[in-house]
Structure formats: structure tokens, C-alpha cells
Design a protein around this motif. Sequence first.
Motif, PDB file in Angstrom:
ATOM      1  N   VAL A  32      50.457  34.457  30.676  1.00  0.00           N
ATOM      2  CA  VAL A  32      49.386  33.445  31.650  1.00  0.00           C
ATOM      3  C   VAL A  32      50.020  32.420  31.635  1.00  0.00           C
ATOM      4  CG1 VAL A  32      47.215  32.306  31.662  1.00  0.00           C
ATOM      5  CG2 VAL A  32      47.501  34.731  31.055  1.00  0.00           C
ATOM      6  N   MET A  33      50.229  31.756  32.790  1.00  0.00           N
ATOM      7  CA  MET A  33      51.076  30.415  33.088  1.00  0.00           C
ATOM      8  C   MET A  33      49.883  29.274  33.219  1.00  0.00           C
ATOM      9  SD  MET A  33      54.091  30.905  32.634  1.00  0.00           S
ATOM     10  CE  MET A  33      54.872  29.688  32.849  1.00  0.00           C
ATOM     11  N   GLY A  34      50.092  28.040  32.851  1.00  0.00           N
ATOM     12  CA  GLY A  34      49.452  27.048  33.094  1.00  0.00           C
ATOM     13  C   GLY A  34      49.931  25.541  33.169  1.00  0.00           C
ATOM     14  N   TRP A  35      49.188  24.747  33.674  1.00  0.00           N
ATOM     15  CA  TRP A  35      49.496  23.272  34.062  1.00  0.00           C
ATOM     16  C   TRP A  35      48.455  22.598  33.321  1.00  0.00           C
ATOM     17  CZ3 TRP A  35      53.950  21.615  35.921  1.00  0.00           C
ATOM     18  CH2 TRP A  35      54.845  22.475  36.869  1.00  0.00           C
ATOM     19  N   ARG A  44      45.372  15.384  26.096  1.00  0.00           N
ATOM     20  CA  ARG A  44      45.944  16.665  27.111  1.00  0.00           C
ATOM     21  C   ARG A  44      44.850  17.360  27.863  1.00  0.00           C
ATOM     22  NH1 ARG A  44      51.660  19.230  25.242  1.00  0.00           N
ATOM     23  NH2 ARG A  44      51.947  16.994  25.083  1.00  0.00           N
ATOM     24  N   GLN A  45      44.796  17.227  29.183  1.00  0.00           N
ATOM     25  CA  GLN A  45      43.657  17.965  30.088  1.00  0.00           C
ATOM     26  C   GLN A  45      44.228  19.126  30.706  1.00  0.00           C
ATOM     27  OE1 GLN A  45      43.020  15.455  33.429  1.00  0.00           O
ATOM     28  NE2 GLN A  45      40.806  15.901  33.200  1.00  0.00           N
ATOM     29  N   PHE A  46      43.384  20.134  30.634  1.00  0.00           N
ATOM     30  CA  PHE A  46      43.565  21.408  31.487  1.00  0.00           C
ATOM     31  C   PHE A  46      43.666  20.907  33.036  1.00  0.00           C
ATOM     32  CE2 PHE A  46      43.459  25.647  32.844  1.00  0.00           C
ATOM     33  CZ  PHE A  46      42.607  25.800  33.722  1.00  0.00           C
ATOM     34  N   VAL A  47      44.415  21.563  33.625  1.00  0.00           N
ATOM     35  CA  VAL A  47      44.699  21.315  35.043  1.00  0.00           C
ATOM     36  C   VAL A  47      44.230  22.647  35.972  1.00  0.00           C
ATOM     37  CG1 VAL A  47      46.262  20.605  37.001  1.00  0.00           C
ATOM     38  CG2 VAL A  47      46.387  19.328  34.919  1.00  0.00           C
ATOM     39  N   ALA A  48      45.267  23.519  35.266  1.00  0.00           N
ATOM     40  CA  ALA A  48      45.257  25.020  36.210  1.00  0.00           C
ATOM     41  C   ALA A  48      45.805  26.068  35.306  1.00  0.00           C
ATOM     42  CB  ALA A  48      45.914  24.927  37.860  1.00  0.00           C
ATOM     43  N   VAL A  49      45.503  27.319  35.572  1.00  0.00           N
ATOM     44  CA  VAL A  49      46.047  28.499  34.942  1.00  0.00           C
ATOM     45  C   VAL A  49      46.054  29.538  35.701  1.00  0.00           C
ATOM     46  CG1 VAL A  49      43.695  29.193  33.848  1.00  0.00           C
ATOM     47  CG2 VAL A  49      45.703  29.719  32.663  1.00  0.00           C
ATOM     48  N   ILE A  50      47.094  30.463  35.669  1.00  0.00           N
ATOM     49  CA  ILE A  50      46.969  31.478  36.744  1.00  0.00           C
ATOM     50  C   ILE A  50      47.249  32.831  35.775  1.00  0.00           C
ATOM     51  CG2 ILE A  50      49.456  31.376  37.128  1.00  0.00           C
ATOM     52  CD1 ILE A  50      48.769  31.838  40.061  1.00  0.00           C
ATOM     53  N   ASN A  51      46.740  34.126  36.184  1.00  0.00           N
ATOM     54  CA  ASN A  51      46.883  35.170  35.687  1.00  0.00           C
ATOM     55  C   ASN A  51      48.277  35.885  35.662  1.00  0.00           C
ATOM     56  OD1 ASN A  51      46.561  36.305  38.089  1.00  0.00           O
ATOM     57  ND2 ASN A  51      45.217  37.688  37.597  1.00  0.00           N
ATOM     58  N   TRP A  52      48.614  36.916  34.954  1.00  0.00           N
ATOM     59  CA  TRP A  52      49.781  37.595  34.981  1.00  0.00           C
ATOM     60  C   TRP A  52      50.431  37.985  36.436  1.00  0.00           C
ATOM     61  CZ3 TRP A  52      45.773  38.500  32.061  1.00  0.00           C
ATOM     62  CH2 TRP A  52      45.738  38.432  30.608  1.00  0.00           C
ATOM     63  N   ASN A  53      49.850  38.414  37.225  1.00  0.00           N
ATOM     64  CA  ASN A  53      50.189  38.796  38.306  1.00  0.00           C
ATOM     65  C   ASN A  53      50.156  37.707  39.516  1.00  0.00           C
ATOM     66  OD1 ASN A  53      47.773  38.990  38.879  1.00  0.00           O
ATOM     67  ND2 ASN A  53      47.820  41.387  39.323  1.00  0.00           N
ATOM     68  N   GLY A  54      49.494  36.629  39.364  1.00  0.00           N
ATOM     69  CA  GLY A  54      49.151  35.527  40.082  1.00  0.00           C
ATOM     70  C   GLY A  54      48.071  35.879  41.207  1.00  0.00           C
ATOM     71  N   SER A  55      47.126  36.857  40.917  1.00  0.00           N
ATOM     72  CA  SER A  55      46.191  37.045  41.811  1.00  0.00           C
ATOM     73  C   SER A  55      44.739  36.182  41.442  1.00  0.00           C
ATOM     74  CB  SER A  55      45.684  38.568  41.704  1.00  0.00           C
ATOM     75  OG  SER A  55      45.153  38.780  40.225  1.00  0.00           O
ATOM     76  N   HIS A  56      44.851  35.516  40.230  1.00  0.00           N
ATOM     77  CA  HIS A  56      43.692  34.822  40.096  1.00  0.00           C
ATOM     78  C   HIS A  56      44.006  33.419  39.267  1.00  0.00           C
ATOM     79  CE1 HIS A  56      41.721  38.586  40.557  1.00  0.00           C
ATOM     80  NE2 HIS A  56      40.499  37.937  40.997  1.00  0.00           N
ATOM     81  N   ALA A  57      43.645  32.567  40.077  1.00  0.00           N
ATOM     82  CA  ALA A  57      43.696  31.251  39.372  1.00  0.00           C
ATOM     83  C   ALA A  57      42.521  30.214  39.148  1.00  0.00           C
ATOM     84  CB  ALA A  57      44.837  30.197  40.348  1.00  0.00           C
ATOM     85  N   TYR A  58      42.441  29.398  38.072  1.00  0.00           N
ATOM     86  CA  TYR A  58      41.196  28.568  37.816  1.00  0.00           C
ATOM     87  C   TYR A  58      41.792  27.364  37.484  1.00  0.00           C
ATOM     88  CZ  TYR A  58      39.969  33.612  36.548  1.00  0.00           C
ATOM     89  OH  TYR A  58      39.669  34.803  37.147  1.00  0.00           O
ATOM     90  N   GLY A  65      39.881  22.287  44.259  1.00  0.00           N
ATOM     91  CA  GLY A  65      39.741  21.988  45.682  1.00  0.00           C
ATOM     92  C   GLY A  65      40.898  21.173  46.437  1.00  0.00           C
ATOM     93  N   ARG A  66      41.785  20.487  45.513  1.00  0.00           N
ATOM     94  CA  ARG A  66      42.889  19.857  45.962  1.00  0.00           C
ATOM     95  C   ARG A  66      44.286  20.355  45.334  1.00  0.00           C
ATOM     96  NH1 ARG A  66      43.533  14.940  43.711  1.00  0.00           N
ATOM     97  NH2 ARG A  66      42.347  15.320  41.943  1.00  0.00           N
ATOM     98  N   PHE A  67      44.028  21.064  44.090  1.00  0.00           N
ATOM     99  CA  PHE A  67      45.418  21.554  43.761  1.00  0.00           C
ATOM    100  C   PHE A  67      45.419  23.095  43.477  1.00  0.00           C
ATOM    101  CE2 PHE A  67      46.454  18.064  40.268  1.00  0.00           C
ATOM    102  CZ  PHE A  67      46.364  17.153  41.313  1.00  0.00           C
ATOM    103  N   THR A  68      46.592  23.640  43.907  1.00  0.00           N
ATOM    104  CA  THR A  68      46.644  25.026  44.065  1.00  0.00           C
ATOM    105  C   THR A  68      47.882  25.335  43.249  1.00  0.00           C
ATOM    106  OG1 THR A  68      45.771  25.151  46.257  1.00  0.00           O
ATOM    107  CG2 THR A  68      47.089  27.142  45.695  1.00  0.00           C
ATOM    108  N   MET A  69      47.604  26.474  42.366  1.00  0.00           N
ATOM    109  CA  MET A  69      48.627  27.102  41.620  1.00  0.00           C
ATOM    110  C   MET A  69      48.950  28.174  41.862  1.00  0.00           C
ATOM    111  SD  MET A  69      48.942  27.501  37.294  1.00  0.00           S
ATOM    112  CE  MET A  69      50.384  27.898  36.515  1.00  0.00           C
ATOM    113  N   SER A  70      50.361  28.553  41.823  1.00  0.00           N
ATOM    114  CA  SER A  70      50.811  30.090  42.207  1.00  0.00           C
ATOM    115  C   SER A  70      52.245  30.347  41.262  1.00  0.00           C
ATOM    116  CB  SER A  70      51.354  30.024  43.695  1.00  0.00           C
ATOM    117  OG  SER A  70      52.331  29.048  43.904  1.00  0.00           O
ATOM    118  N   ARG A  71      52.421  31.795  41.264  1.00  0.00           N
ATOM    119  CA  ARG A  71      53.569  31.852  40.410  1.00  0.00           C
ATOM    120  C   ARG A  71      54.477  32.883  41.453  1.00  0.00           C
ATOM    121  NH1 ARG A  71      51.554  34.257  35.045  1.00  0.00           N
ATOM    122  NH2 ARG A  71      53.822  34.804  34.689  1.00  0.00           N
ATOM    123  N   ASP A  72      55.776  33.041  41.235  1.00  0.00           N
ATOM    124  CA  ASP A  72      56.356  33.960  41.626  1.00  0.00           C
ATOM    125  C   ASP A  72      57.300  34.740  40.520  1.00  0.00           C
ATOM    126  OD1 ASP A  72      58.560  35.534  42.814  1.00  0.00           O
ATOM    127  OD2 ASP A  72      59.332  34.010  44.397  1.00  0.00           O
TER     128      ASP A  72
END
Length: 121
Positions: A32-35, A44-58, A65-72
Motif C-alpha cells: 500500500v502506498m501513502g502520502w 506527521r499527518q495522514f494525507v492519502a493512501v491507495i491500495n495495491w492495484n490503485g482501485s481505491h484511495a482514501y 475533494g482537493r487531492f487525488t492519489m494514484s499509482r502506476d
Amino acid sequence: QVQLVESGGGLVQAGDSLRLSCVASERTDNYVMGWLRQAPGKERQFVAVINWNGSHAYYGDAVEGRFTMSRDNAKNTAYLQMNSLVPDDTAVYYCAAARFLSREPKLFKFWGQGTQVTVSS
């Protein structure tokens, strides 16, 4: 040991956008990758996290509503698109990898060195 290198930070004005990138030294599709971010004098503050295949981000409440996390995964790279930036977004932004989805900074196993984002009013 996964090494993470962030880039894309800088000085912008309120309302501007930035895109951060995080390149890993090896495959991260089993992580899992996070910012996360840290402002001077604050924890230190949580910003975003994305699951293994990039299908879900939190997202953290402050950036929802302002930030979007993605992965390749083919490029071993994670991204954070930051729109409508405000001065309170000023912080060092860290990319991190974890075995499981979490908002808790201490559960992230590998960290980058951070990239500074400064938003002027």
C-alpha cells in the motif's frame, strides 16, 4: 529495503495546483502506498493512501475533494495531484509504503526523504 524518492514540491500561490511523484527502487505492487505530511511544529499527518492495484484511495479530511492519489505499478510510481491549494497545506510531504491499508503514520514501513510544498496566501 524499498527506497522512495519524492519530487514535484515547490512554492505556489493559494488556489494553484501541484503534482507530487514518488518513485520506488523496486516493485511496490505488494505494498500500500501513502502520502503523509508534516508542518513545522506539528505531528506527521495522514494525507492519502491507495491500495495495491490503485482501485481505491482514501483521504484525510483536510484534503478530501482537493487531492487525488494514484499509482502506476508498471513505473513503480505513486502520485499526488493537489488542487485548490491553501496555505494550511504547507508542509514537507512524504511518500511511504505499508503492508496494509492504514491512516496511522507509524504503520508505514518505508519512507522517502520528503519534498517541501509551500503555499503562499
